[in-house]
Structures are given as C-alpha cells and as structure tokens.
Design an enzyme around this catalytic site. Sequence first.
Site, PDB file in Angstrom:
ATOM      1  CG  ASP A  91      41.774  42.849  35.673  1.00 38.51           C
ATOM      2  OD1 ASP A  91      42.910  43.276  35.982  1.00 38.51           O
ATOM      3  OD2 ASP A  91      41.542  41.647  35.466  1.00 38.51           O
TER       4      ASP A  91
ATOM      5  NE  ARG B  93      44.417  40.993  37.049  1.00 37.20           N
ATOM      6  CZ  ARG B  93      43.823  39.839  37.280  1.00 37.20           C
ATOM      7  NH1 ARG B  93      44.442  38.900  37.982  1.00 37.20           N
ATOM      8  NH2 ARG B  93      42.614  39.606  36.813  1.00 37.20           N
TER       9      ARG B  93
END
Length: 187
Positions: free
Chosen positions: A113, A115
Amino acid sequence: MQAWAFADGSEHISVQAMTAEGQPVPHELAGIPAVRVHSECATGDIFGSFRCDCGPQLKQGLEIIQRIGGYMIYTKNHEGRGIGLVNKLRAYALQDQGLDTLEANLRLGLGADERDYRQTAVILHRLGLTKIRLITNNPAKEMSLGELGIEIAGLVPDRIEPRAENARYLETKRDRMNHLLPFSEAE
C-alpha cells in the site's frame, strides 16, 4: 464542493453533506463529523469494475455522510493503493494468473500500500477537522491519519457485500491487510 491543488500537481476534492436547504447536514454524534477518505479508482469508480469494492464504497460513503453528516475527501493519485493505473493493470494481469492483490504488487516490486495521507491531513486541518469519525474498514488509514494529527473518535464501517468477482480481493484485504471485514463469499 472544494477542489484542492498542491505544489506537486496533485488535486483532490472535498464534499460536505448538505440539506435540501443548503445547510450542512447536522453531525449525528456530538458534532463530530464522519469523513470518508476515498482513494481514486478509475476502474471501480468510473467503469464499475467488480474486481474491487471501490465504486460501491464511494456510493455508500456518500450515502453515509448524507445520513449522519460529514465529508468525503476524494484523493487523487491513490489509484491501486497508490501504485498508479498502469501498474494496477499490470497487477490485474498477475491476479489473472492466480496471485492475490498483495502478491501482485510485491511481484511488481511495489509496496503493499503506497498511499500517502499527508495531503488528506492538510485538507482536513484546513477544513477545521481535527477530530473525526472515519468511514473505513482499513486500520492502516486510521493509524496514518492519527500520526498526522487527526484524532479518530471512532470508525464507521463501509462494508460492501462481496461478489464472486471480488471475494478473493476482499479476503486478501481482510486476511493479509487487516481490514475489518467480517464476511467472505467463500465462507
């Protein structure tokens, strides 16, 4: 609706739930707004892909803030958990060969991930939102925003019923990425 532009060229959108009279929807819980931080997903949000739960989560998140008061922050450059559309499509090809979403990202040399919620925290601070109820199933999002000075007063689940096309995706989110998802089509 407000658009937010940052020095790196990224642009995000915030939307506040409003009544028919043009007033903010009152917050259900002691003035603490609910906030859905929704990651851009062209395949789910625009094209209605069933491979993920993004499109239905966007719709449901808007329904939740309209019902209980709050905001939607639509974060650009978060496609495919931050890997971008081209890499997401490459990951799809690996998933078609049997890898789950996490394995596909790692095989491409990418993070599970990628982000970054710093700009989201800036937007929340500029809106005066330092204490929120976060609409999410993702404890990592809660932790990231907490580390960036946003107090999370509680989580509001944003669970979507699994479909045959996204059951493995949701299982991976639950079993390997610790998302708070109590169900699976396979169960």
